[in-house]
Design a protein around this motif. Sequence first.
Motif, PDB file in Angstrom:
ATOM      1  N   ARG A  34       0.836  -1.204   0.000  1.00 29.14           N
ATOM      2  CA  ARG A  34       0.000   0.000   0.000  1.00 29.14           C
ATOM      3  C   ARG A  34       0.871   1.253   0.000  1.00 29.14           C
ATOM      4  N   VAL A  35       1.909   1.265   0.840  1.00 30.60           N
ATOM      5  CA  VAL A  35       2.817   2.412   0.915  1.00 30.60           C
ATOM      6  C   VAL A  35       3.562   2.585  -0.408  1.00 30.60           C
ATOM      7  N   LEU A  36       4.032   1.487  -0.976  1.00 33.36           N
ATOM      8  CA  LEU A  36       4.768   1.558  -2.246  1.00 33.36           C
ATOM      9  C   LEU A  36       3.890   2.067  -3.382  1.00 33.36           C
ATOM     10  N   GLN A  38       1.339   4.091  -3.105  1.00 28.30           N
ATOM     11  CA  GLN A  38       1.174   5.528  -2.889  1.00 28.30           C
ATOM     12  C   GLN A  38       2.420   6.290  -3.334  1.00 28.30           C
ATOM     13  N   GLU A  39       3.597   5.767  -3.000  1.00 29.10           N
ATOM     14  CA  GLU A  39       4.843   6.423  -3.395  1.00 29.10           C
ATOM     15  C   GLU A  39       5.002   6.438  -4.912  1.00 29.10           C
ATOM     16  N   GLN A  40       4.751   5.303  -5.563  1.00 29.87           N
ATOM     17  CA  GLN A  40       4.910   5.223  -7.016  1.00 29.87           C
ATOM     18  C   GLN A  40       3.938   6.156  -7.740  1.00 29.87           C
ATOM     19  N   VAL A  41       2.708   6.212  -7.274  1.00 32.51           N
ATOM     20  CA  VAL A  41       1.716   7.098  -7.903  1.00 32.51           C
ATOM     21  C   VAL A  41       2.144   8.554  -7.723  1.00 32.51           C
ATOM     22  N   ALA A  42       2.574   8.921  -6.518  1.00 30.90           N
ATOM     23  CA  ALA A  42       2.997  10.302  -6.243  1.00 30.90           C
ATOM     24  C   ALA A  42       4.198  10.713  -7.090  1.00 30.90           C
ATOM     25  N   GLU A  43       5.100   9.747  -7.358  1.00 24.57           N
ATOM     26  CA  GLU A  43       6.301  10.026  -8.141  1.00 24.57           C
ATOM     27  C   GLU A  43       6.078   9.876  -9.638  1.00 24.57           C
ATOM     28  N   GLY A  44       4.900   9.399 -10.035  1.00 28.02           N
ATOM     29  CA  GLY A  44       4.659   9.114 -11.445  1.00 28.02           C
ATOM     30  C   GLY A  44       5.412   7.877 -11.908  1.00 28.02           C
ATOM     31  N   GLY A  45       5.725   6.996 -10.969  1.00 25.67           N
ATOM     32  CA  GLY A  45       6.482   5.788 -11.291  1.00 25.67           C
ATOM     33  C   GLY A  45       5.652   4.747 -12.022  1.00 25.67           C
ATOM     34  N   ARG A  46       6.340   3.816 -12.664  1.00 24.22           N
ATOM     35  CA  ARG A  46       5.667   2.757 -13.417  1.00 24.22           C
ATOM     36  C   ARG A  46       5.824   1.395 -12.734  1.00 24.22           C
ATOM     37  N   CYS A  47       6.435   1.388 -11.559  1.00 23.61           N
ATOM     38  CA  CYS A  47       6.651   0.147 -10.824  1.00 23.61           C
ATOM     39  C   CYS A  47       5.418  -0.108  -9.949  1.00 23.61           C
ATOM     40  N   LEU A  48       4.305  -0.366 -10.625  1.00 29.53           N
ATOM     41  CA  LEU A  48       3.007  -0.592  -9.988  1.00 29.53           C
ATOM     42  C   LEU A  48       2.516  -1.993 -10.326  1.00 29.53           C
ATOM     43  N   PRO A  49       1.756  -2.623  -9.439  1.00 27.06           N
ATOM     44  CA  PRO A  49       1.351  -4.007  -9.690  1.00 27.06           C
ATOM     45  C   PRO A  49       0.511  -4.192 -10.944  1.00 27.06           C
ATOM     46  N   TRP A  50      -0.237  -3.202 -11.349  1.00 22.43           N
ATOM     47  CA  TRP A  50      -1.067  -3.330 -12.543  1.00 22.43           C
ATOM     48  C   TRP A  50      -0.343  -2.870 -13.806  1.00 22.43           C
ATOM     49  N   ALA A  57       7.051  -6.397  -7.417  1.00 21.13           N
ATOM     50  CA  ALA A  57       7.365  -7.492  -6.490  1.00 21.13           C
ATOM     51  C   ALA A  57       8.772  -7.333  -5.915  1.00 21.13           C
ATOM     52  N   ARG A  58       9.732  -6.964  -6.759  1.00 22.83           N
ATOM     53  CA  ARG A  58      11.108  -6.756  -6.272  1.00 22.83           C
ATOM     54  C   ARG A  58      11.165  -5.579  -5.289  1.00 22.83           C
ATOM     55  N   LEU A  59      10.450  -4.512  -5.635  1.00 21.06           N
ATOM     56  CA  LEU A  59      10.395  -3.338  -4.767  1.00 21.06           C
ATOM     57  C   LEU A  59       9.758  -3.713  -3.419  1.00 21.06           C
ATOM     58  N   ALA A  60       8.681  -4.482  -3.461  1.00 22.34           N
ATOM     59  CA  ALA A  60       8.002  -4.908  -2.231  1.00 22.34           C
ATOM     60  C   ALA A  60       8.909  -5.803  -1.393  1.00 22.34           C
ATOM     61  N   LEU A  61       9.639  -6.700  -2.047  1.00 22.19           N
ATOM     62  CA  LEU A  61      10.548  -7.579  -1.313  1.00 22.19           C
ATOM     63  C   LEU A  61      11.595  -6.761  -0.560  1.00 22.19           C
ATOM     64  N   HIS A  62      12.190  -5.787  -1.221  1.00 19.68           N
ATOM     65  CA  HIS A  62      13.207  -4.955  -0.571  1.00 19.68           C
ATOM     66  C   HIS A  62      12.609  -4.191   0.614  1.00 19.68           C
ATOM     67  N   ARG A  63      11.402  -3.669   0.448  1.00 20.78           N
ATOM     68  CA  ARG A  63      10.756  -2.919   1.536  1.00 20.78           C
ATOM     69  C   ARG A  63      10.412  -3.855   2.698  1.00 20.78           C
ATOM     70  N   MET A  64       9.946  -5.056   2.384  1.00 20.20           N
ATOM     71  CA  MET A  64       9.594  -5.999   3.453  1.00 20.20           C
ATOM     72  C   MET A  64      10.835  -6.453   4.227  1.00 20.20           C
ATOM     73  N   ILE A  65      11.936  -6.627   3.542  1.00 17.43           N
ATOM     74  CA  ILE A  65      13.183  -6.986   4.219  1.00 17.43           C
ATOM     75  C   ILE A  65      13.634  -5.833   5.119  1.00 17.43           C
ATOM     76  N   PHE A  66      13.559  -4.620   4.603  1.00 17.13           N
ATOM     77  CA  PHE A  66      13.886  -3.440   5.401  1.00 17.13           C
ATOM     78  C   PHE A  66      12.999  -3.376   6.644  1.00 17.13           C
ATOM     79  N   ASP A  67      11.693  -3.555   6.462  1.00 13.47           N
ATOM     80  CA  ASP A  67      10.753  -3.523   7.584  1.00 13.47           C
ATOM     81  C   ASP A  67      11.067  -4.625   8.597  1.00 13.47           C
ATOM     82  N   TYR A  68      11.433  -5.790   8.103  1.00 11.46           N
ATOM     83  CA  TYR A  68      11.778  -6.908   8.984  1.00 11.46           C
ATOM     84  C   TYR A  68      12.984  -6.540   9.856  1.00 11.46           C
ATOM     85  N   HIS A  69      13.999  -5.948   9.229  1.00 15.71           N
ATOM     86  CA  HIS A  69      15.186  -5.527   9.991  1.00 15.71           C
ATOM     87  C   HIS A  69      14.824  -4.465  11.025  1.00 15.71           C
ATOM     88  N   GLN A  70      13.928  -3.573  10.670  1.00 13.17           N
ATOM     89  CA  GLN A  70      13.514  -2.508  11.594  1.00 13.17           C
ATOM     90  C   GLN A  70      12.864  -3.084  12.847  1.00 13.17           C
TER      91      GLN A  70
END
Length: 183
Positions: A34-36, A38-50, A57-70
């Motif tokens: 959900r956070v990703l 929102q970030e991609q839409v705000a930035e005009g990014g194309r790394c969106l699930p649709w 998926a790669r972006l989500a994996l990196h964020r989930m690993i970061f969150d896990y470490h946190q």
Amino acid sequence: MPNFVISGGPGAGKTTLLNALQTAGYHTVDEASRVLIQEQVAEGGRCLPWVDLPCFARLALHRMIFDYHQTSTQPGSSATFFDRGIPDIVAYLRVAGLPVDSAFYEAVQQYPYQQQVFMAPPWEAIYVNDSERWQTFAEATSLHNALVDTYLSLGFTIVPLPLAPVADRVAFIQQTVSSCNVL
């Protein structure tokens, strides 16, 4: 500190439940997707699930690993509850008929969660679409089934959440977690 996953298809009440768990004093981790989005839409990014699910998926994996470490640096909490876990990414890729890179399976092993996964079943009475939830209820139900299959195939135990008010769901989780002898 034990790490629990609350999973399920879109719109099944996971975020509301996590907010209630946080109010009850538990550490919670927001849904990375959900956070990703929102970030991609705000930035005009194309790394969106649709648009580009493998990229997302790669972006989500990196964020989930970061969150896990946190979570490992959070003092004083007896348990952490994640809004979705790394296996959720595997399920979404499988549903889309896309290959699942070994990095996702390796991450499931390297960043372990408790064996018991709380699964929020499809609940049409509370289902709504929003800017990050574009799926129909039928698609959400299909995703729920894929999530259950994926978690089971990875050796997790599914603990279905009741279709009940959030306070009852919190009590159910607290009772289940205390019976797991991990707190």
